[in-house]
Design a protein around this motif. Sequence first.
Motif, PDB file in Angstrom:
ATOM      1  N   ALA A 101       0.851  -1.191   0.000  1.00 57.24           N
ATOM      2  CA  ALA A 101       0.000   0.000   0.000  1.00 57.24           C
ATOM      3  C   ALA A 101       0.881   1.234   0.000  1.00 57.24           C
ATOM      4  O   ALA A 101       1.972   1.243   0.600  1.00 57.24           O
ATOM      5  CB  ALA A 101      -0.878  -0.009   1.255  1.00 57.24           C
ATOM      6  N   MET A 121      -2.369  -4.065  -6.261  1.00 61.22           N
ATOM      7  CA  MET A 121      -3.044  -4.211  -4.964  1.00 61.22           C
ATOM      8  C   MET A 121      -4.071  -5.335  -5.086  1.00 61.22           C
ATOM      9  O   MET A 121      -5.051  -5.213  -5.821  1.00 61.22           O
ATOM     10  CB  MET A 121      -3.748  -2.895  -4.604  1.00 61.22           C
ATOM     11  CG  MET A 121      -4.568  -2.912  -3.317  1.00 61.22           C
ATOM     12  SD  MET A 121      -3.748  -3.524  -1.801  1.00 61.22           S
ATOM     13  CE  MET A 121      -2.286  -2.521  -1.664  1.00 61.22           C
ATOM     14  N   THR A 170      -6.893   0.608  -2.893  1.00 63.64           N
ATOM     15  CA  THR A 170      -6.354  -0.055  -1.694  1.00 63.64           C
ATOM     16  C   THR A 170      -7.424  -0.044  -0.604  1.00 63.64           C
ATOM     17  O   THR A 170      -7.681  -1.055   0.053  1.00 63.64           O
ATOM     18  CB  THR A 170      -5.082   0.692  -1.210  1.00 63.64           C
ATOM     19  OG1 THR A 170      -4.118   0.638  -2.262  1.00 63.64           O
ATOM     20  CG2 THR A 170      -4.512   0.062   0.047  1.00 63.64           C
ATOM     21  N   GLY A 174      -8.704  -3.592  -1.556  1.00 65.32           N
ATOM     22  CA  GLY A 174      -7.642  -4.207  -0.756  1.00 65.32           C
ATOM     23  C   GLY A 174      -8.113  -4.440   0.672  1.00 65.32           C
ATOM     24  O   GLY A 174      -8.027  -5.536   1.214  1.00 65.32           O
ATOM     25  N   SER A 175      -8.673  -3.380   1.263  1.00 68.87           N
ATOM     26  CA  SER A 175      -9.194  -3.480   2.637  1.00 68.87           C
ATOM     27  C   SER A 175     -10.607  -4.055   2.651  1.00 68.87           C
ATOM     28  O   SER A 175     -11.080  -4.503   3.705  1.00 68.87           O
ATOM     29  CB  SER A 175      -9.253  -2.080   3.278  1.00 68.87           C
ATOM     30  OG  SER A 175      -8.012  -1.434   3.218  1.00 68.87           O
TER      31      SER A 175
HETATM   32  O1  LIG Z   1      -4.423  -2.744   6.022  1.00 63.41           O
HETATM   33  C1  LIG Z   1      -3.579  -2.553   5.125  1.00 63.41           C
HETATM   34  O2  LIG Z   1      -2.796  -1.592   5.183  1.00 63.41           O
HETATM   35  C2  LIG Z   1      -3.481  -3.487   3.949  1.00 63.41           C
HETATM   36  C3  LIG Z   1      -3.736  -2.796   2.646  1.00 63.41           C
HETATM   37  C4  LIG Z   1      -4.945  -3.449   2.060  1.00 63.41           C
HETATM   38  C5  LIG Z   1      -5.296  -4.485   3.007  1.00 63.41           C
HETATM   39  N1  LIG Z   1      -4.491  -4.514   4.024  1.00 63.41           N
END
Ligand SMILES: O=C(O)[C@@H]1CCC=N1
Length: 279
Positions: A101, A121, A170, A174-175
């Motif tokens: 990230a 990502m 992200t 991503g999250s």
């Molecule tokens: O929490 C985080 O920083 C990482 C980035 C996307 C998922 N987990």
Amino acid sequence: MIKIPQAGRDLETIAVIGAGTIGSAISISLAKAGYHVISTRRRPDLNAGLKAYGITVTSDNVQAVTSADMVILTLKPADLVSEMKKLSQILEGKIVVSMAAAVPIRVIRHILPRSFIVRSMTNIAAEVNAGYTPFCTLEEDEGKISFVSRVLGVFGETERVDEKYMDALTALSGSGPAYILTIIEAMMYGGLKVGLPRSIALKASYQTVMGSAKLLAMSGDHPSAIKEKVITPGGVTIDGIYELENGKIRTSIMKAIESSTLKARKISKDLFPEESDKN
Ligand SMILES: O=C(O)[C@@H]1CCC=N1
Ligand SMILES: NC(=O)C1=CN([C@@H]2O[C@H](COP(=O)(O)OP(=O)(O)OC[C@H]3O[C@@H](n4cnc5c(N)ncnc54)[C@H](OP(=O)(O)O)[C@@H]3O)[C@@H](O)[C@H]2O)C=CC1
């Protein structure tokens, strides 16, 4: 010259550097797809379970990079920078995909000027080939880009995007599994509150999320259009929707994604102040 392995002809070797949570997930996915995977972390004993998938587990980043056709970096942002500096010479001429990230391509390029750089990502659903994995690159060699796309495609859907979208993606995809799993957990608790057995409440919750997402993806309809079909006038669903709207669920989720995006930007700004000055 960078060698581009051909699908199914060479046993392609992918090095995953920093195989913690996401690095282990993608290592498993790649190994199941038939790639030779070398996964590293400082405490490789914690990844002994990966050996069952035929994955080579080591703490030796140099050995992993040296024999790799592609190097995927799944280190935390600050570790990524320090490790790239240490490995810069042997990363020369390699295809390097950063999954970290908040680390801009410009920073990676500055440290690895002679590598083929991709920023990507993924998300945790990559382990079961159901992730969403956007990537961006400033490189132009379409052959290598399609090789990267093929490898990232193992993790589920992938697409090339402009780098300006990466912090937002992200936060969103991503999250995203963390948000959706919170919703699934809440649905399950709702089921428990009205007396469902735990196993039925859990399965009913995740299957409903999976089915709704599949219907949405396959129909191409807007979410509201499908939602309207579920709400029978004077029926059951509208009372639940009334409560959700009262609890500001949509505002909460929008704020969550906005906050995570801002956090990605803050991490970037704190780590690379000189880069944010350029924007
Ligand atoms: O929490 C985080 O920083 C990482 C980035 C996307 C998922 N987990
Ligand atoms: N978690 C997720 O769902 C996702 C995370 N990401 C990104 O992936 C990156 C990692 O996140 P996550 O997996 O959650 O974090 P983890 O802390 O679980 O994984 C990071 C790993 O890096 C290893 N590591 C640290 N220094 C070195 C080194 N010098 N050489 C080799 N390995 C090293 C650590 O190993 P050890 O513990 O043995 O020291 C650790 O296991 C972050 O940049 C994050 O933004 C991207 C998509 C999704």
